[in-house]
Design an enzyme around this catalytic site. Structure first.
Site, mmCIF file in Angstrom:
data_model
loop_
_atom_site.group_PDB
_atom_site.id
_atom_site.type_symbol
_atom_site.label_atom_id
_atom_site.label_comp_id
_atom_site.label_asym_id
_atom_site.label_seq_id
_atom_site.Cartn_x
_atom_site.Cartn_y
_atom_site.Cartn_z
ATOM 1 N N ASP A 113 51.209 45.412 40.809
ATOM 2 C CA ASP A 113 49.897 45.955 40.425
ATOM 3 C C ASP A 113 48.929 45.864 41.590
ATOM 4 O OD1 ASP A 113 49.768 43.130 40.221
ATOM 5 O OD2 ASP A 113 48.158 43.233 38.735
ATOM 6 N N GLU B 29 46.154 40.405 44.338
ATOM 7 C CA GLU B 29 45.325 41.079 43.329
ATOM 8 C C GLU B 29 43.850 41.005 43.701
ATOM 9 O OE1 GLU B 29 43.348 39.260 39.698
ATOM 10 O OE2 GLU B 29 45.289 39.872 38.900
#
Length: 389
Positions: A120, A59
């Site tokens: 993500d 991330e």
């Protein structure tokens, strides 16, 4: 005739002056990004979460790519990409998805701690690479970005009875019997629109439809959860593991909705959180999504993340209060605070800084997303061709 020529010359000079002023404005450095890079980005491109045992995550690397692109900082972009490739993907991001967690193991050595990817981060990495290819005219980024996107489709999108849906990771999110656990903050609408445009044969539009149908079932109080569960018979249910709480993940749901132009997941569909901000004046850290019960403090980063959301809801007074709070808590390198300058808070926390780069950067016009999800940056918006790509 002479007066006419003098007038024309004056108009031209004014236009050139205005153009140069616009170019100067577009080319100004992003001080908040520079402050983030000084504290959290090592020279080799590793983004360090100093508040979590100096770990690094996919991330962090993915967000770093996006912010470096917004800042037109290609040197740091390349360093962040190289570190992710060499340390999270075994030297080849076209051959495998990046591991989500890298840090110091129990034996004291540094390396991958959990090889499971995070979807993500994978989508943000693919998006940032594909847009870097377009904005910087660098096709090699697109090759990597599309390879990552293909692997997300192959390994992180599943078919449910309700339609295709994005798993948080390939492993660890199946529930018995026949259920799944999902994270609503993993799907920014602008990003899904972009992938639907770039990969029209892919599942992206259908994934978005599945997602919004499921989310509607677990937001009766118009407050987003961190996680939710889904089963073929019962549909979407509140998450048992987190007891139906909305907190550090859910804050991004409001952020993404606020930054998406003409969203189908409108901020007004999630305005229960705005009502809670009105009660306190600041965004609460934890919310029980069915009762709207609140707990915890008011993280600085939440004020930043709420800016686009409050802007979309025309909550001007609440918006100004968050901006004032952020300015008062931003510590510039020269000791002077101010919007977009220096680090947020002392000491600076990784996640606060990330949310601030998104929220404050968007409000300041550093970037926007087009209707099709394409990235629009301040540095590419210029006249006279001085700073055009």
């Amino acid at each position: 005739m002479r007066k006419v020529l003098v007038g024309l010359v004056a108009i031209v000079l004014l236009a050139i002056g205005a153009c140069l002023a616009m170019n100067w404005y577009a080319a100004r450095p992003w001080k908040a990004w520079q402050a983030f890079a000084r504290v959290f980005v090592q020279p080799d491109g590793r983004i360090v979460d100093r508040t979590a045992n100096a770990r690094s995550t996919s991330e962090g690397q993915a967000y770093g790519l996006f912010f470096a692109l917004v800042a037109n900082d290609r040197q740091v972009f390349d360093a962040i990409l190289a570190w992710a490739r060499d340390n999270l993907a075994g030297g080849d991001l076209t051959g495998s998805l990046p591991a989500w967690l890298w840090g110091q193991g129990d034996d004291g050595t540094w390396g991958v701690i959990d090889a499971n990817p995070a979807s993500d981060a994978d989508l943000w990495m693919a998006y940032s690479l594909m847009e870097a290819a377009r904005l910087w005219d660098a096709p090699r980024y697109e090759e990597i970005g599309r390879a990552i996107l293909w692997r997300v489709k192959a390994h992180e999108v599943i078919d449910t009875a309700a339609g295709p849906m994005l798993l948080p990771a390939p492993e660890g999110f199946a529930l018995k019997p026949n259920g799944w656990r999902f994270n609503p903050s993993y799907l920014p609408e602008f990003q899904i629109r972009y992938f639907a445009m770039e990969d029209p044969s892919g599942p992206w539009s259908r994934v978005w439809g599945t997602y919004t149908d499921m989310l509607a079932q677990v937001t009766p109080a118009k407050v987003a959860p961190d996680w939710f569960e889904w089963y073929p018979e019962q549909g979407a249910q509140q998450d048992r593991k987190t007891a139906g709480i909305g907190s550090y993940d859910a804050i991004r749901v409001y952020l993404w909705a606020g930054m998406t132009p003409q969203p189908t997941l409108s901020p007004s569909m999630l305005d229960g959180y705005a009502e809670l901000i009105r009660m306190r004046g600041l965004p609460p850290e934890q919310v029980q999504v069915t009762t709207r019960g609140i707990n915890g403090g008011n993280p600085l980063g939440f004020s930043a993340a709420a800016l686009p959301y409050l802007h979309a809801l025309n909550e001007d007074r609440l918006l100004e209060r968050q901006e004032k709070r952020l300015i008062e808590n931003r510590i510039a390198a020269d000791g002077e605070g101010g919007a977009e300058s220096g680090s947020l808070g002392d000491p600076a926390h990784y996640y606060d800084q990330v949310l601030a780069l998104f929220g404050e950067g968007w409000v300041a016009g550093r970037f926007r997303f087009g209707d099709n999800g394409q990235l629009e940056t301040r540095w590419e918006q210029s006249c006279c061709g001085v700073f055009s790509r």
